[in-house]
Design an enzyme around this catalytic site. Structure first.
Site, PDB file in Angstrom:
ATOM      1  N   CYS A 118       0.890  -1.158   0.000  1.00 48.07           N
ATOM      2  CA  CYS A 118       0.000   0.000   0.000  1.00 48.07           C
ATOM      3  C   CYS A 118       0.923   1.201   0.000  1.00 48.07           C
ATOM      4  CB  CYS A 118      -0.912   0.001   1.223  1.00 48.07           C
ATOM      5  SG  CYS A 118      -1.861   1.531   1.369  1.00 48.07           S
TER       6      CYS A 118
ATOM      7  N   CYS B  54      -0.592   4.326   2.262  1.00 41.17           N
ATOM      8  CA  CYS B  54      -0.729   4.238   3.725  1.00 41.17           C
ATOM      9  C   CYS B  54      -0.318   2.842   4.181  1.00 41.17           C
ATOM     10  CB  CYS B  54      -2.120   4.644   4.206  1.00 41.17           C
ATOM     11  SG  CYS B  54      -3.535   3.908   3.373  1.00 41.17           S
ATOM     12  N   SER B  55      -1.242   2.035   4.646  1.00 35.67           N
ATOM     13  CA  SER B  55      -0.850   0.726   5.178  1.00 35.67           C
ATOM     14  C   SER B  55      -1.977  -0.287   5.050  1.00 35.67           C
ATOM     15  CB  SER B  55      -0.440   0.871   6.650  1.00 35.67           C
ATOM     16  OG  SER B  55      -1.481   1.495   7.372  1.00 35.67           O
ATOM     17  N   CYS B  56      -2.791  -0.183   3.989  1.00 35.57           N
ATOM     18  CA  CYS B  56      -3.924  -1.107   3.803  1.00 35.57           C
ATOM     19  C   CYS B  56      -3.420  -2.550   3.787  1.00 35.57           C
ATOM     20  CB  CYS B  56      -4.649  -0.794   2.507  1.00 35.57           C
ATOM     21  SG  CYS B  56      -5.392   0.845   2.511  1.00 35.57           S
TER      22      CYS B  56
END
Lengths: 228, 203
Positions: free
Chosen positions: B109, B112-114
């Site tokens: 991702c 962000c940090s999906c």
């Protein structure tokens, strides 16, 4: 927003380091800010898009300097002040009280039904997709051009994929367009996994036989033949 | 620079500041009735105690031994894992990508940090690191080689940048000579890193 978060293709961050047996949280405050942020969302105070916009609105220098959960503190403080859930003065005053007496108790708000609700929602989830009456504009195999746009607010199309030619790989359900959702407007659109050749993205610098697949909302895309 | 600083470059706040600011937030939100006693612990505890990569590993092992389940998993990941009773936020719209002799999938991702929390728990620090987020889309072979995974040029690399509500997980190749192993033993071989695509599964 062309902010610090949009780092696909940036050089200079060094090697990827995989740690063995790392803890889920590195400190108690990390687990507490994590839980707090999930709860404010479950209360309907903020949306994930608003939280993300909060992170993206930090100056790139601050974004890059802050650790992962530090960013959550900064973004949540700002969002809750913006939404008038609390004020900056209240935050400063409460901070000073705990600074003077770090072991002071937290206030009590017993509401077991909310704890049960939060536990249940986190464990069971729920679909975020929305119904759309019209059929998708693109089908698998269609050639598309990603729009070359630079929105100054929240968007989920990173810079490195803008203005590129790609192919629709998969057609997904419709989800709220993040760009409008942060402005309070709910506009569901189909989402597509779009395949982009490494060479289309990175030119001569591309590695052999590599592709990026990225999920893009319908209004991020133009039909390939029109833009050709 | 230490290894850990590479993972999370720098800190803006001291530990004391971070602790006090978090506590101030929590305190005010309890006072205003937004939080409730025990809610933060309940939510964080789910990912400390119950939900982690062992869940994803169980799904992978099941797919290896049950071809019909594997077909359903690849067709509609979210629906297939519900058959096994697996649910949770950040997992409803699951897409499972099959690694084969010809294709190697890897998930990131960049914005962000999906990450598929319901299957793998919260993302590890390397997944959230700027190095991984910035580099794996532009030089995936190099990044994987640095991590000890040499993907030959005969194999196509597909990098999936998770930018929407869809959550991606990799179905790694079943290692050779594991016919004698049962599902539970197979699950023990499957690592979080293999289910994101920066490693393969070995015996």
């Amino acid at each position: 927003m062309n902010g610090g978060q949009d780092m696909g293709g940036t050089h200079g961050f060094g090697p990827v380091v995989v740690e063995k047996d790392e803890a889920v949280f590195q400190a108690d405050w990390e687990r507490r800010i994590f839980g707090t942020q999930i709860c404010t969302r479950l209360r309907g105070i903020d949306t994930l898009d608003e939280v993300r916009e909060g992170l993206e609105s930090m100056s790139p220098a601050q974004y890059l300097s802050a650790s992962y959960y530090e960013k959550w503190i900064l973004a949540l403080e700002r969002l809750l002040v913006e939404k008038q859930v609390l004020t900056e003065d209240e935050l400063l005053a409460r901070y000073s009280e705990f600074a003077a007496n770090p072991s002071a108790d937290l206030p009590s708000h017993p509401e077991p039904s909310f704890v049960e609700f939060a536990d249940r929602v986190v464990r069971t989830g729920g679909s975020a997709s929305r119904e759309v009456v019209k059929p998708p504009s693109f089908r698998a195999g269609d050639i598309v051009i990603t729009r070359n746009v630079h929105p100054c607010r929240h968007t989920r199309m990173p810079r490195y994929v803008r203005g590129r030619r790609g192919v629709i790989e998969r057609v997904y359900d419709a989800f709220l367009l993040p760009d409008l959702n942060v402005t309070g407007v709910e506009q569901p659109e189909y989402v597509y996994a779009v395949a982009l050749e490494g060479r289309e993205l990175w030119g001569e610098s591309a590695e052999a036989r590599s592709r990026v697949y990225i999920d893009l909302w319908e209004s991020y895309l133009l039909p390939g033949e029109e833009a050709a | 620079m230490s290894e850990v600083e590479h993972v999370q470059p720098g800190h803006l706040l001291s530990e004391r500041e971070a602790t006090l600011r978090t506590r101030a937030l929590e305190s005010l939100l309890l006072e205003k009735g937004v939080l409730a006693d025990g809610a933060v612990d309940a939510v964080a505890g789910i990912y400390e105690n119950d939900v982690g990569p062992l869940i994803g590993a169980r799904v992978i092992a099941h797919a290896w031994v049950d071809p019909a389940f594997k077909a359903r998993l690849l067709a509609d990941g979210g629906r297939a894992v519900k058959e096994l009773g697996i649910t949770g936020i950040e997992g409803d719209h699951l897409v499972v990508l099959e690694n084969t002799r010809d294709v190697h999938n890897v998930v990131v991702c960049t914005l962000c940090s999906c990450y598929p929390w319901a299957l793998l728990g919260l993302p590890p620090r390397w997944y959230k690191s700027y190095a991984y987020r910035s580099r794996v889309v532009i030089e995936p072979r190099t990044v994987l080689r640095e991590l000890g995974l040499d993907v030959p040029e005969s194999v196509e690399i597909r990098v999936w940048d998770s930018s929407s509500d869809m959550r991606y997980m990799v179905l790694p190749e079943r290692p050779a000579r594991t016919e004698a192993l049962g599902e539970a033993e197979l699950a023990e071989l499957v690592t979080r890193e293999a289910m994101i695509g920066i490693a393969t599964v070995s015996t």
